[in-house]
Design a protein around this motif. Structure first.
Motif, mmCIF file in Angstrom:
data_model
loop_
_atom_site.group_PDB
_atom_site.id
_atom_site.type_symbol
_atom_site.label_atom_id
_atom_site.label_comp_id
_atom_site.label_asym_id
_atom_site.label_seq_id
_atom_site.Cartn_x
_atom_site.Cartn_y
_atom_site.Cartn_z
ATOM 1 N N GLU A 263 -2.775 4.154 -7.177
ATOM 2 C CA GLU A 263 -2.630 5.474 -7.801
ATOM 3 C C GLU A 263 -3.599 6.481 -7.186
ATOM 4 O O GLU A 263 -3.274 7.672 -7.041
ATOM 5 C CB GLU A 263 -2.859 5.390 -9.314
ATOM 6 N N GLU A 264 -4.774 6.008 -6.796
ATOM 7 C CA GLU A 264 -5.769 6.910 -6.203
ATOM 8 C C GLU A 264 -5.245 7.523 -4.910
ATOM 9 O O GLU A 264 -5.574 8.654 -4.567
ATOM 10 C CB GLU A 264 -7.061 6.137 -5.929
ATOM 11 N N PHE A 265 -4.395 6.776 -4.198
ATOM 12 C CA PHE A 265 -3.841 7.258 -2.925
ATOM 13 C C PHE A 265 -2.557 8.058 -3.126
ATOM 14 O O PHE A 265 -2.372 9.119 -2.526
ATOM 15 C CB PHE A 265 -3.590 6.053 -2.008
ATOM 16 N N THR A 266 -1.671 7.587 -4.003
ATOM 17 C CA THR A 266 -0.360 8.237 -4.148
ATOM 18 C C THR A 266 -0.350 9.316 -5.225
ATOM 19 O O THR A 266 0.489 10.214 -5.190
ATOM 20 C CB THR A 266 0.721 7.200 -4.512
ATOM 21 N N GLY A 267 -1.263 9.190 -6.207
ATOM 22 C CA GLY A 267 -1.241 10.129 -7.328
ATOM 23 C C GLY A 267 -0.149 9.829 -8.335
ATOM 24 O O GLY A 267 0.011 10.561 -9.317
ATOM 25 N N ALA A 268 0.580 8.740 -8.129
ATOM 26 C CA ALA A 268 1.685 8.387 -9.028
ATOM 27 C C ALA A 268 1.185 7.492 -10.153
ATOM 28 O O ALA A 268 0.535 6.469 -9.902
ATOM 29 C CB ALA A 268 2.788 7.668 -8.251
ATOM 30 N N ALA A 269 1.487 7.890 -11.399
ATOM 31 C CA ALA A 269 1.024 7.114 -12.551
ATOM 32 C C ALA A 269 1.555 5.684 -12.520
ATOM 33 O O ALA A 269 0.899 4.746 -13.002
ATOM 34 C CB ALA A 269 1.460 7.808 -13.841
ATOM 35 N N ASN A 270 2.746 5.503 -11.959
ATOM 36 C CA ASN A 270 3.328 4.162 -11.879
ATOM 37 C C ASN A 270 2.545 3.216 -10.966
ATOM 38 O O ASN A 270 2.777 2.018 -10.971
ATOM 39 C CB ASN A 270 4.776 4.232 -11.378
ATOM 40 N N ASP A 271 1.640 3.782 -10.169
ATOM 41 C CA ASP A 271 0.847 2.960 -9.250
ATOM 42 C C ASP A 271 -0.508 2.555 -9.825
ATOM 43 O O ASP A 271 -1.314 1.946 -9.124
ATOM 44 C CB ASP A 271 0.631 3.704 -7.923
ATOM 45 N N LYS A 272 -0.750 2.903 -11.087
ATOM 46 C CA LYS A 272 -2.053 2.559 -11.683
ATOM 47 C C LYS A 272 -2.264 1.037 -11.677
ATOM 48 O O LYS A 272 -1.427 0.275 -12.155
ATOM 49 C CB LYS A 272 -2.150 3.079 -13.120
ATOM 50 N N GLY A 273 -3.377 0.627 -11.141
ATOM 51 C CA GLY A 273 -3.720 -0.796 -11.133
ATOM 52 C C GLY A 273 -2.937 -1.623 -10.139
ATOM 53 O O GLY A 273 -3.035 -2.853 -10.157
ATOM 54 N N ARG A 274 -2.180 -0.959 -9.276
ATOM 55 C CA ARG A 274 -1.411 -1.719 -8.278
ATOM 56 C C ARG A 274 -2.224 -1.890 -6.994
ATOM 57 O O ARG A 274 -2.866 -0.938 -6.531
ATOM 58 C CB ARG A 274 -0.095 -1.010 -7.953
ATOM 59 N N PHE A 275 -2.141 -3.090 -6.429
ATOM 60 C CA PHE A 275 -2.838 -3.393 -5.184
ATOM 61 C C PHE A 275 -1.890 -4.162 -4.262
ATOM 62 O O PHE A 275 -0.923 -4.775 -4.713
ATOM 63 C CB PHE A 275 -4.090 -4.238 -5.468
ATOM 64 N N ARG A 276 -2.218 -4.104 -2.984
ATOM 65 C CA ARG A 276 -1.377 -4.777 -1.985
ATOM 66 C C ARG A 276 -1.395 -6.290 -2.211
ATOM 67 O O ARG A 276 -2.434 -6.877 -2.504
ATOM 68 C CB ARG A 276 -1.858 -4.462 -0.564
ATOM 69 N N VAL A 277 -0.247 -6.911 -2.053
ATOM 70 C CA VAL A 277 -0.164 -8.371 -2.123
ATOM 71 C C VAL A 277 -0.850 -8.943 -0.888
ATOM 72 O O VAL A 277 -0.441 -8.682 0.237
ATOM 73 C CB VAL A 277 1.306 -8.834 -2.175
#
Length: 370
Positions: A263-277
């Motif tokens: 989310e820090e990179f995309t600004g998209a709320a749906n990306d909160k807490g997402r990290f690369r596999v």
């Protein structure tokens, strides 16, 4: 001799001499033509990523290897890429957070550098597209390597060895920051891990133990309790022979993560807490685990996925409603099943990869010879 032919030969000789003088004057060699042969198994696929303006050559790879281990690239002269990416640890550093020139901890754990040839988005949040772009971040970070590239360029230019190496790799002895990152990227593309016991199993060269086979089956299966099929669902994100997919997931570590991840990179709320596999290749060597190194052992990782997934709005769909028990509240693996999965994960250790002299520090060899 025909006079016309005689004059043609004189003109040709003049042109060749003039070209030679011109090339020497501007310090340009003919284009490097020594391609580096990247060797990997067919089951890795050919969806590799090499930019047209940075072909992989033997000269470029060797220069990149020198630079990967070069502490002159940092302001303190103590940190190189290899400080956070050590070969014996599958190019990680064994720390939850690495430290740079001023001993300040980095924000996230160092990722393994295995099989980057197939990766398109780098770092835990995927903010860098391509290895050349990725290499710029630690070099320009004030805490990691001290944002020292411009000064390092001048210092390398004064050495005996580097202008020669840059000329051999890029056709000119002029050193630039762009060439430094290109060379490092070329070397990193050669870091291919494909000789673990799992690879030998795929090549019919190794017969797994009963425990390893049980673990492999659990790893690959999704649980379907109605059909008495037990599984750990790992393959949803790690199911290819390279043991990762180019995906970003919230894997249930926190309800409100301190580190918001992609989310820090995309600004998209749906990306909160997402990290690369991350790849699971050599996973037994790359503790501690997760982006913040919160788990010290593989047992702790298995316990998390089995019993401690925390629900949130962005929790990966792959981690929802999975259980080996009808109406179960969690994955429900037994102690023996978790042990079997860890046995399989240890099949992914590639001793050839962590001891390959082609990936080792070339400066040590020079020091010994001198």
């Amino acid at each position: 001799m025909n006079i016309e032919s005689h004059y043609r030969k004189i003109i040709l000789l003049f042109v060749l001499v003039a070209a030679g003088i011109f090339m020497a004057a501007i310090d340009i060699k003919p284009l490097y033509v020594d391609p580096y042969k990247l060797e990997y198994p067919d089951y890795f696929g050919n969806r590799i990523s090499i930019p047209e303006d940075n072909p992989t050559t033997k000269q470029g790879v060797y220069l990149g290897r020198m630079l990967f281990y070069e502490t002159k690239l940092s302001s303190s002269k103590t940190i190189s890429c290899a400080s956070c990416h050590q070969q014996k640890l599958a190019f990680t550093d064994g720390k939850a957070f690495s430290s740079g020139i001023d001993n300040m901890p980095t924000k996230r754990s160092s990722m393994s550098l295995a099989n980057l040839l197939w990766v398109r988005n780098f770092f835990w949040d995927g903010r860098a597209k391509g290895l050349e772009e990725q290499a710029k971040f630690p070099l320009n970070d004030p805490h990691e390597m001290g944002n020292y590239v411009n000064k390092a360029v001048k210092e390398l230019q004064k050495t005996k060895e580097y202008p020669i190496l840059f000329r051999e790799a890029f056709g000119s002895a002029e050193i630039t920051g762009d060439k430094i990152t290109k060379a490092i990227a070329q070397f990193e593309r050669t870091l291919i891990s494909a000789d673990s016991r799992y690879d030998k199993y795929l090549r019919n060269e190794y017969k797994p133990s009963e425990q390893e086979l049980k673990g492999m089956e659990l790893f690959m299966n999704s649980p379907i309790p109605e059909k008495n099929i037990r599984g750990a669902n790992c393959a949803q994100c790690h199911g290819t022979p390279k043991m990762y997919m180019e995906l970003f997931h919230n894997n249930g570590l926190d309800e409100e993560p301190k580190d918001i991840g992609r989310e820090e990179f995309t600004g998209a709320a749906n990306d909160k807490g997402r990290f690369r596999v991350a790849t699971l290749r050599n996973i037994a060597l790359t503790a501690p685990y997760m982006h913040d190194g919160r788990f010290k052992t593989l047992e702790e990782v298995l316990d998390h996925y089995n019993e401690h997934i925390i629900a949130s709005k962005t929790l990966s769909i792959s981690l929802r409603n999975n259980s080996n028990n009808i109406n179960g509240k969690n994955l429900g693996l037994t102690t023996d099943e978790k042990s079997n999965i860890i046995s399989f994960l240890k099949m992914l250790t590639d001793s050839t990869f962590i001891s390959n002299p082609k990936f080792s520090d070339p400066h040590l060899k020079h020091a010994i010879n001198n």
